[in-house]
Design a protein around this motif. Structure first.
Motif, PDB file in Angstrom:
ATOM      1  N   THR A  81      30.380  46.486  36.335  1.00 47.22           N
ATOM      2  CA  THR A  81      31.676  47.217  36.995  1.00 47.22           C
ATOM      3  C   THR A  81      30.991  47.106  39.026  1.00 47.22           C
ATOM      4  N   TYR A  82      30.560  47.574  39.145  1.00 50.27           N
ATOM      5  CA  TYR A  82      30.235  47.248  40.872  1.00 50.27           C
ATOM      6  C   TYR A  82      29.555  46.388  41.515  1.00 50.27           C
ATOM      7  N   GLU A  83      29.417  45.184  40.509  1.00 51.13           N
ATOM      8  CA  GLU A  83      29.423  44.048  40.895  1.00 51.13           C
ATOM      9  C   GLU A  83      30.633  43.422  41.157  1.00 51.13           C
ATOM     10  N   ILE A  84      31.189  43.220  39.841  1.00 52.07           N
ATOM     11  CA  ILE A  84      32.651  42.504  39.752  1.00 52.07           C
ATOM     12  C   ILE A  84      33.435  43.580  41.001  1.00 52.07           C
ATOM     13  N   LEU A  85      33.259  45.038  41.178  1.00 49.00           N
ATOM     14  CA  LEU A  85      34.356  45.394  42.371  1.00 49.00           C
ATOM     15  C   LEU A  85      33.568  44.597  43.816  1.00 49.00           C
ATOM     16  N   LEU A  86      32.128  44.707  44.377  1.00 49.57           N
ATOM     17  CA  LEU A  86      31.876  43.882  45.318  1.00 49.57           C
ATOM     18  C   LEU A  86      31.710  42.856  45.622  1.00 49.57           C
ATOM     19  N   ARG A  87      32.090  42.348  44.268  1.00 53.18           N
ATOM     20  CA  ARG A  87      32.360  40.365  44.647  1.00 53.18           C
ATOM     21  C   ARG A  87      33.917  40.141  45.132  1.00 53.18           C
ATOM     22  N   THR A  88      34.674  41.169  44.387  1.00 49.36           N
ATOM     23  CA  THR A  88      36.831  41.299  44.168  1.00 49.36           C
ATOM     24  C   THR A  88      35.932  41.675  45.908  1.00 49.36           C
ATOM     25  N   SER A  89      35.598  42.645  46.319  1.00 54.33           N
ATOM     26  CA  SER A  89      36.508  43.191  47.596  1.00 54.33           C
ATOM     27  C   SER A  89      35.955  42.151  48.661  1.00 54.33           C
ATOM     28  N   THR A  90      34.495  41.583  48.077  1.00 52.66           N
ATOM     29  CA  THR A  90      33.708  40.264  49.826  1.00 52.66           C
ATOM     30  C   THR A  90      34.886  39.356  49.447  1.00 52.66           C
ATOM     31  N   TYR A  91      35.127  38.622  48.195  1.00 57.71           N
ATOM     32  CA  TYR A  91      36.283  37.625  48.602  1.00 57.71           C
ATOM     33  C   TYR A  91      38.100  38.292  49.000  1.00 57.71           C
ATOM     34  N   LEU A  92      38.247  39.091  48.819  1.00 57.70           N
ATOM     35  CA  LEU A  92      39.432  39.898  49.542  1.00 57.70           C
ATOM     36  C   LEU A  92      39.054  39.738  50.714  1.00 57.70           C
ATOM     37  N   ARG A  93      38.175  40.327  51.403  1.00 63.67           N
ATOM     38  CA  ARG A  93      37.476  40.759  52.944  1.00 63.67           C
ATOM     39  C   ARG A  93      37.830  39.358  53.189  1.00 63.67           C
ATOM     40  N   TYR A  94      37.537  38.680  53.203  1.00 58.71           N
ATOM     41  CA  TYR A  94      36.537  37.392  53.466  1.00 58.71           C
ATOM     42  C   TYR A  94      38.385  36.059  53.425  1.00 58.71           C
ATOM     43  N   VAL A  95      39.172  36.344  52.551  1.00 60.68           N
ATOM     44  CA  VAL A  95      40.193  36.060  52.958  1.00 60.68           C
ATOM     45  C   VAL A  95      41.273  36.545  53.834  1.00 60.68           C
ATOM     46  N   VAL A  96      41.652  37.705  53.583  1.00 61.93           N
ATOM     47  CA  VAL A  96      42.277  38.847  55.149  1.00 61.93           C
ATOM     48  C   VAL A  96      42.002  38.133  55.887  1.00 61.93           C
ATOM     49  N   HIS A  97      40.938  38.548  56.623  1.00 58.93           N
ATOM     50  CA  HIS A  97      40.180  38.998  57.027  1.00 58.93           C
ATOM     51  C   HIS A  97      39.925  37.282  58.590  1.00 58.93           C
ATOM     52  N   ASN A  98      39.428  36.646  57.788  1.00 62.18           N
ATOM     53  CA  ASN A  98      39.271  34.811  58.199  1.00 62.18           C
ATOM     54  C   ASN A  98      40.554  33.892  58.449  1.00 62.18           C
ATOM     55  N   ILE A  99      41.641  34.305  57.690  1.00 61.94           N
ATOM     56  CA  ILE A  99      42.634  33.315  57.033  1.00 61.94           C
ATOM     57  C   ILE A  99      43.247  31.977  57.938  1.00 61.94           C
TER      58      ILE A  99
ATOM     59  N   TYR B  28      34.394  33.733  43.568  1.00 61.00           N
ATOM     60  CA  TYR B  28      35.459  33.339  43.075  1.00 61.00           C
ATOM     61  C   TYR B  28      34.432  32.672  41.746  1.00 61.00           C
ATOM     62  N   MET B  29      33.914  32.395  41.826  1.00 58.45           N
ATOM     63  CA  MET B  29      33.696  31.372  39.979  1.00 58.45           C
ATOM     64  C   MET B  29      33.131  32.743  39.448  1.00 58.45           C
ATOM     65  N   PHE B  30      32.180  34.152  40.316  1.00 61.24           N
ATOM     66  CA  PHE B  30      32.074  35.464  39.529  1.00 61.24           C
ATOM     67  C   PHE B  30      32.798  35.654  38.798  1.00 61.24           C
ATOM     68  N   ILE B  31      33.774  36.145  40.336  1.00 61.37           N
ATOM     69  CA  ILE B  31      35.104  36.427  39.352  1.00 61.37           C
ATOM     70  C   ILE B  31      35.864  36.241  38.535  1.00 61.37           C
ATOM     71  N   TYR B  32      35.692  34.770  38.475  1.00 58.08           N
ATOM     72  CA  TYR B  32      35.953  33.957  36.864  1.00 58.08           C
ATOM     73  C   TYR B  32      36.093  33.889  35.968  1.00 58.08           C
ATOM     74  N   ARG B  33      34.421  33.635  36.405  1.00 58.26           N
ATOM     75  CA  ARG B  33      33.344  33.860  35.126  1.00 58.26           C
ATOM     76  C   ARG B  33      32.975  35.357  34.174  1.00 58.26           C
ATOM     77  N   MET B  34      33.728  36.816  34.947  1.00 57.64           N
ATOM     78  CA  MET B  34      33.984  37.583  34.490  1.00 57.64           C
ATOM     79  C   MET B  34      35.296  37.535  33.280  1.00 57.64           C
ATOM     80  N   ARG B  35      36.240  36.885  34.203  1.00 58.15           N
ATOM     81  CA  ARG B  35      37.747  36.487  32.942  1.00 58.15           C
ATOM     82  C   ARG B  35      37.134  36.327  32.023  1.00 58.15           C
ATOM     83  N   PHE B  36      36.615  34.684  32.002  1.00 58.49           N
ATOM     84  CA  PHE B  36      36.762  33.714  31.026  1.00 58.49           C
ATOM     85  C   PHE B  36      35.188  33.112  30.675  1.00 58.49           C
ATOM     86  N   GLY B  37      34.126  33.630  30.842  1.00 60.98           N
ATOM     87  CA  GLY B  37      33.247  33.192  30.410  1.00 60.98           C
ATOM     88  C   GLY B  37      32.526  32.360  31.632  1.00 60.98           C
ATOM     89  N   ASP B  38      31.440  31.603  30.484  1.00 65.08           N
ATOM     90  CA  ASP B  38      30.976  30.640  31.443  1.00 65.08           C
ATOM     91  C   ASP B  38      31.204  28.854  30.953  1.00 65.08           C
TER      92      ASP B  38
END
Length: 495
Positions: free
Chosen positions: A314-332, A348-358
């Motif tokens: 849970t920590y890993e996916i939250l970290l990846r998601t927050s990093t992704y959102l921070r990158y998009v919002v702050h660097n657009i 993005y691919m880490f989050i995708y694989r968590m949803r749909f597998g490998d």
């Protein structure tokens, strides 16, 4: 109209004269050489006949001496004379040129063969002390016959040579007359052609010089007289006429341009302001177009993981998601490096694989030097998302590759997939950037191409290749810029 250059005309005229005179000269030389050869051969033949006569005289003397003395030396001299005569007659065979000479030669050979037999008979009779007078008398007669036919052969050879000589002399006289006539005709023709060439070349050049002098004094309304030909002078004439027309058009356009220059300058300033406003609005619009559906699904996935797994994942996916959102919002609206874009795609691919597998694998092959490339934000992730949604919509497994390499002063980035490919009509729309509808983050192919074009101040930075049977490649080719100061001014101001 076929083009005939001045050089080709002059060369053709020159070579025709040279080859005509050369052909006549070669014909005269050939006849002279033939006559010389024939005379030399005749002299050789007569000389051979004279030597043969001397050999016959020697044969008679040697035979008389042998018949008187009967010694072996005299006998050897007799046979030596016979051999010498035989060699000379054999040499005469190669000198035969006419039927008459051949008849005389055959008679010579017959007489000589019989004379040889008579000589051998006399030698035998002498050895046997047999009567010699009748045989020797016959020998003398045939010896005279042999000399007689040698004289006739010589006369025939001289007669034939004189006939050929007179005939060749007449031909040479005729050729000389023709040669003199050709020289006279070519002299007249060359004089006439020189006058024509002179008028043809000098008249248009004089006209050109007069018109050029008037133009040099500012008279642009002067006109060239008409001139029609198919050589370089005509080309020069026509080019000068076109130049006058072009100068007139250019002066007119410069006058019109001077009148419109202020209006164009004002419109250009307004267009620049509009373009800057459009880019700013477009970037703000991109920032607002983050797909809420994607974020909702992501958060829903996090909740499910929290229910069934421990806190680390849970920590890993939250970290990846927050990093992704921070990158998009702050660097657009900011400039990022290629390595940051790659890292964002990985998140993005880490989050995708968590949803749909490998079922979708990501392969990255990027040269280290290219990681420093400066580029707009959110370029690669939309392309990866497009590949997943459109390329692997009906596939269970697939591979997406991101490649980057340096080519001279450019960087080539490729996003490849082995999905189902793009239909031909859709691909044409994409290539023309007329396909605006998508279900990804909202950052479409057209938007990416425009941002890259604005960012690097280049045209056509993005190319799409696909096969309806499978596989799509999006290629980005941009300048290799790692220093912010070298970026276009409008982009630097946005940093």
């Amino acid at each position: 109209m076929k083009f005939f250059s001045v050089q080709s005309k002059l060369l053709a005229f020159f070579f025709i004269i040279i080859f005509s005179l050369l052909a006549i000269d070669l014909l005269i030389q050939y006849n002279n050489n033939y006559l010389v050869s024939l005379v030399n051969e005749t002299f050789e033949t007569i000389n051979t006949i004279n030597i043969t006569k001397k050999d016959i005289s020697s044969l008679n003397s040697n035979l008389q001496r042998y018949l008187i003395s009967g010694d072996s030396d005299s006998m050897l001299s007799v046979y030596g004379s016979l051999n010498s005569i035989d060699e000379k007659l054999s040499a005469l065979e190669n000198k035969i040129l006419t039927k008459e000479e051949y008849l005389y030669y055959t008679n010579l050979i017959s007489i000589f063969e019989y004379l040889s037999k008579l000589t051998e008979r006399l030698v035998i009779y002498k050895k046997g002390n047999l009567p010699l007078s009748k045989t020797y008398s016959e020998y003398v007669d045939f010896s005279n016959f042999l000399n007689l036919y040698l004289e006739k052969f010589s006369e025939q050879k001289i007669k034939f040579t004189m006939e050929i000589h007179h005939k060749a002399q007449r031909q040479l006289n005729t050729i000389r007359k023709i040669n003199n006539l050709v020289i006279l005709i070519w002299t007249l023709f060359a004089s006439l052609l020189s006058i024509i060439f002179s008028n043809t070349f000098t008249t248009p050049i004089i006209n050109l010089s007069k018109v050029a002098n008037k133009i040099a004094h500012g008279n642009l309304e002067t006109q060239l007289p008409e001139y029609s030909a198919n050589d370089e002078v005509a080309v020069l004439y026509q080019s000068f006429s076109n130049m006058i027309s072009n100068i007139k058009d250019m002066v007119k356009k410069l006058e019109e341009k001077a009148d419109l220059e202020r209006m164009y300058a004002q419109q250009k300033i307004e267009a620049i302001k509009y373009r800057q406003a459009l880019q700013e609005a477009e970037l703000k619009n991109l920032q607002a177009q983050i797909n809420p559906h994607f974020l909702f699904n992501t958060l829903n996935t996090i909740l499910q993981i929290a229910m069934f797994e421990n806190a680390k994942q849970t920590y890993e996916i939250l970290l990846r998601t927050s990093t992704y959102l921070r990158y998009v919002v702050h660097n657009i609206t900011k400039v990022v490096k290629l390595e940051e874009e790659i890292e964002n795609v990985k998140n993005y691919m880490f989050i995708y694989r968590m949803r749909f597998g490998d079922r979708i694998k990501l392969e990255i092959d990027v040269e280290n030097e290219t990681k420093l490339l400066l580029m707009p934000c959110m370029i690669l992730q939309p392309l990866v998302e497009n590949a997943i949604i459109h390329g692997f919509k009906e596939s269970e497994y697939g591979i997406i590759k991101i490649l980057a390499k340096k080519d001279k002063d450019m960087v080539i980035i490729e996003v490849c997939d082995n999905g189902k490919g793009i239909e031909k009509e859709t691909l044409e729309d994409l290539k023309n950037f007329s396909f605006e509808h998508n279900k990804t983050t909202g950052i479409g192919i057209n938007n990416i191409a425009k941002r890259l074009s604005y960012f690097y101040n280049i045209e056509n930075p993005l190319y799409i290749e696909s096969n309806s049977e499978g596989g799509t490649t999006v290629t980005i080719k941009v300048p290799f810029i790692t220093d912010i100061s070298k970026l276009p001014k409008q982009e630097v101001n946005n940093i």
